[in-house]
Design an enzyme around this catalytic site. Structure first.
Site, PDB file in Angstrom:
ATOM      1  N   ASP A  67     111.992 -41.812  13.570  1.00  0.00           N
ATOM      2  CA  ASP A  67     110.356 -42.441  12.968  1.00  0.00           C
ATOM      3  C   ASP A  67     109.331 -41.957  14.050  1.00  0.00           C
ATOM      4  O   ASP A  67     109.355 -40.552  14.330  1.00  0.00           O
ATOM      5  CB  ASP A  67     110.399 -44.013  14.431  1.00  0.00           C
ATOM      6  CG  ASP A  67     109.792 -45.403  13.127  1.00  0.00           C
ATOM      7  OD1 ASP A  67     108.773 -45.014  12.968  1.00  0.00           O
ATOM      8  OD2 ASP A  67     110.957 -46.114  12.904  1.00  0.00           O
ATOM      9  N   HIS A  96     107.834 -44.879   7.557  1.00  0.00           N
ATOM     10  CA  HIS A  96     107.985 -44.538   9.084  1.00  0.00           C
ATOM     11  C   HIS A  96     109.105 -43.163   9.215  1.00  0.00           C
ATOM     12  O   HIS A  96     109.563 -42.764  10.040  1.00  0.00           O
ATOM     13  CB  HIS A  96     108.975 -45.192   9.719  1.00  0.00           C
ATOM     14  CG  HIS A  96     108.148 -46.842   9.754  1.00  0.00           C
ATOM     15  ND1 HIS A  96     107.678 -46.472  10.590  1.00  0.00           N
ATOM     16  CD2 HIS A  96     108.918 -47.950   9.127  1.00  0.00           C
ATOM     17  CE1 HIS A  96     106.770 -48.169  11.094  1.00  0.00           C
ATOM     18  NE2 HIS A  96     108.161 -49.021  10.447  1.00  0.00           N
ATOM     19  N   GLU A 113     108.684 -51.221   6.280  1.00  0.00           N
ATOM     20  CA  GLU A 113     106.851 -50.624   6.067  1.00  0.00           C
ATOM     21  C   GLU A 113     106.968 -49.775   5.040  1.00  0.00           C
ATOM     22  O   GLU A 113     105.985 -48.339   5.888  1.00  0.00           O
ATOM     23  CB  GLU A 113     106.914 -51.179   7.383  1.00  0.00           C
ATOM     24  CG  GLU A 113     107.149 -52.558   8.223  1.00  0.00           C
ATOM     25  CD  GLU A 113     106.859 -52.373  10.305  1.00  0.00           C
ATOM     26  OE1 GLU A 113     106.343 -53.355  10.630  1.00  0.00           O
ATOM     27  OE2 GLU A 113     107.759 -51.288  10.186  1.00  0.00           O
ATOM     28  N   TYR A 122     115.058 -59.795  18.184  1.00  0.00           N
ATOM     29  CA  TYR A 122     114.410 -58.723  18.652  1.00  0.00           C
ATOM     30  C   TYR A 122     113.462 -59.220  20.578  1.00  0.00           C
ATOM     31  O   TYR A 122     113.105 -59.723  20.523  1.00  0.00           O
ATOM     32  CB  TYR A 122     112.567 -58.965  17.779  1.00  0.00           C
ATOM     33  CG  TYR A 122     113.039 -58.048  16.499  1.00  0.00           C
ATOM     34  CD1 TYR A 122     113.608 -57.989  15.941  1.00  0.00           C
ATOM     35  CD2 TYR A 122     111.860 -57.547  16.402  1.00  0.00           C
ATOM     36  CE1 TYR A 122     114.236 -57.471  14.388  1.00  0.00           C
ATOM     37  CE2 TYR A 122     111.554 -56.721  14.953  1.00  0.00           C
ATOM     38  CZ  TYR A 122     112.997 -56.739  14.175  1.00  0.00           C
ATOM     39  OH  TYR A 122     113.153 -56.053  13.060  1.00  0.00           O
TER      40      TYR A 122
END
Ligand code: ACM
Length: 615
Positions: free
Chosen positions: A194, A268, A332, A424
């Site tokens: 990441d 990322h 994302e 999460y």
């Protein structure tokens, strides 16, 4: 007026569970069927094992467990099975062919125990047996007689760990895998790359680790778009060598756990650009490994250089990880750099793509083709549906269930992992300001437990595409192993039950009030940190009346509850709750009743505060 604050008092009897009202005998995840019969099997130093299985993973789990308990295993040859011996445990594949996939059966009589299963099924049978026997002390292990039949609801039962934002040692990752195996989870999603750090050695590209695994410092406190950010001024890094990865893969395989490695692309990925700027759309720019959380504008450029690079990386990754799935991220991906890039805009035109989402879809499809050509399959976060999903991809639905539903309707396999479903585990576990720093969100144990991965809007045929469920442990705000434990437990036990147990067998009261306290005491003894739940029977609130009966139960077996009524924070120097209390509050007054649970190991719950008001 007489007021009662939830009256449930079941005394835990940890030396013998024969009288336990729990229909599942303490087992998590609750099995498909448990039929209790009369009597008990006493496991002792004289108990003999009958098995023809050598070099067998289930048998090894059994032997390792007994060894950890200092119990010598005495074996009888399998030829003597059925020879009228008493005080034996037979561990066998005989009869397993009739069982459902990954299923097992255990029969416990006063004379003998028989565990039947094959492959992973037998391994799960041993895990159940270990849970049964762990509820007792070392030398006189008493197991109530019963017939247990069991098999999983979903084939994919996943747990994720982000080792990029914070790095965790091989020893800890193996401990994590052990924990998963104990509760019959079978896919470890290892988030290896990441923006904030690349964590896997790639021999062809050494700068991925020599540069990409190190950041100069890390953001302090909760990330937000403010200019007053504080940094810790402390370099941070770490990565796994290929030899270490091989060790972890072997460790997981021995426990029937598949590892899904995640290599994030095309977003990322700023740590890759820091190491190899030629992968970006602006190769002359200087990039640094992320020091803040959240996303970055710069991402991989869809150039031939990038595709060749990623193919080489994935080739090494596939050599290390033998499982079917390679997770390619896909979430994302900021489109700012692609919008600005002449190359990308030209590429979109030349390839007749609609827009940047089309370009993302092109990127993922091309990577999928490569992965498929090696006989493997990709998993991607649900953003990979945008611009058209790659033909064979499995979708991880994290932004709610919408993506998962759409993918299932398009006949793609789906793994449900919505943040909104309590999956999460970086979200906070209560609304108390005593909880540690977290990313926000709200995922109490009850919410995780209540989650059902199969959306009712899907047809019966479409529902078959939901192959499983997963919880994610993102670590921006989880800096230590101890905090991983705190955020993971007990919620991971709820995940296990969501993933394994038929919905009709789920029972939150039994799970949280009887089985969780036993399991937490066991995990505590194994060195796990965890969030000590608040005392059972009480929570932060205002209760009105003049007379109050208070009945509580510790949330961890063997823990003590302390309380105050003087307005001060309770601690072990205060009154211990031993038996039900009766408190009177005169008219016009209120009393503050505060509790804390302190486990035998010293681990503490947050403090609850209940206002007993007669105003
Ligand atoms: C994700 O949480 N960005 C998959």
């Amino acid at each position: 007026m007489k007021y009662t604050i939830i009256i449930v008092l079941i005394l835990l009897n940890t030396s013998c569970i024969a009288q336990s009202p729990d229909p599942y005998m303490g087992i998590i995840p609750a099995p498909v069927s448990v039929k209790r019969t009369n009597g008990e099997f006493i496991y002792s130093h004289e108990t003999h094992v009958i098995s023809q299985l050598e070099n067998n993973r289930a048998m090894n789990a059994y032997l390792n467990f007994m060894h950890s308990r200092d119990m010598e295993t005495k074996k009888l040859s399998s030829a003597r099975e059925g020879g009228g011996y008493e005080n034996t445990i037979t561990i066998t594949e005989d009869g397993a062919d009739a069982l459902p996939a990954d299923g097992y059966k255990i029969s416990i009589t006063e004379k003998n125990i028989r565990i039947v299963g094959k492959g992973a099924g037998l391994f799960y049978g041993i895990q159940t047996f270990i849970q049964l026997i762990s509820q007792n002390n070392n030398y006189s292990m008493v197991i109530p007689c019963a017939e247990i039949e069991d098999y999983p609801r979903f084939p994919y039962r996943g747990l994720h760990l982000d080792v990029s934002r914070h790095f965790f040692s091989v020893a800890f990752v193996e401990k994590y895998i052990d924990l998963m195996a104990s509760y019959k989870l079978n896919n470890f999603h290892w988030h290896l790359t990441d923006d904030q750090g690349w964590r896997i050695e790639i021999r062809k590209y050494p700068k991925l680790t020599s540069v990409g695994s190190k950041r100069a410092q890390s953001r302090v406190g909760r990330y937000g778009p403010d200019s007053t950010a504080l940094f810790d001024n402390t370099p941070y890094g770490g990565f796994y060598t290929q030899d270490e990865i091989k060790e972890v893969v072997a460790y997981a395989t021995a426990r029937y756990i598949n590892i899904v490695p995640e290599i994030e692309m095309p977003g990322h990925s700023i740590e890759m650009l820091a190491a190899y700027p030629e992968l970006s759309c602006e190769p002359d720019k200087k990039y640094k490994v992320g020091e803040t959380w959240g996303g970055f504008d710069d991402v991989l450029c869809p150039s031939e250089t990038t595709f060749k690079f990623m193919e080489n990386v994935l080739t090494e990754v596939m050599e290390l990880f033998p499982g079917k799935y390679i997770h390619i991220g896909g979430d994302e991906c900021n489109k700012v750099a692609w919008k600005k890039s002449k190359y990308c805009q030209q590429f979109i035109k030349e390839h007749d793509l609609k827009d940047e989402e089309g370009l993302q879809s092109y990127f993922i499809r091309r990577i999928e083709k490569f992965v498929n050509s090696k006989g493997r399959s990709i998993i991607g976060w649900d953003e990979i549906l945008e611009g058209g999903v790659a033909p064979n991809a499995t979708i991880m639905s994290w932004r709610g269930e919408k993506g998962g539903i759409a993918a299932a309707q398009q006949n793609h396999h789906v793994i449900m992992t919505p943040g909104s479903g309590g999956l999460y585990f970086d979200h906070r576990q209560s609304k108390s300001d005593q909880e540690p720093l977290s990313i926000g969100g709200y995922a109490p144990l009850e919410k995780t437990y209540a989650y059902d991965p199969v959306p009712a809007v899907l047809s019966a045929e479409e529902q078959k595409n939901i192959i499983g469920v997963q919880a994610n442990v993102w670590t921006e705000y989880i800096t230590t192993e101890q905090k991983v434990g705190y955020m993971l437990l007990p919620r991971m036990l709820a995940l296990a039950e969501v993933a394994w147990t038929p919905p009709s067998n789920k029972n939150y009261e039994d799970f949280s009030e009887t089985r969780i306290p036993q399991q937490l005491a066991r995990l505590d003894a194994k060195g796990w940190d965890y969030r000590v739940p608040v005392a059972i029977g009480l929570k932060d609130s205002i209760v009105r009346g003049s007379e109050f009966n208070i009945e509580l139960k510790p949330s961890v077996a063997g823990a003590k509850i302390y309380y105050t009524i003087d307005g001060y924070l309770p601690r072990e120097t205060d009154m211990e709750y031993i038996k039900p209390l009766h408190l009177s509050v005169p008219a016009g007054k209120e009393m503050i009743f505060q509790t804390i649970v302190i486990a035998a190991s010293g681990k503490r719950s947050i403090v609850t505060k209940t206002v007993l008001s007669n105003k």
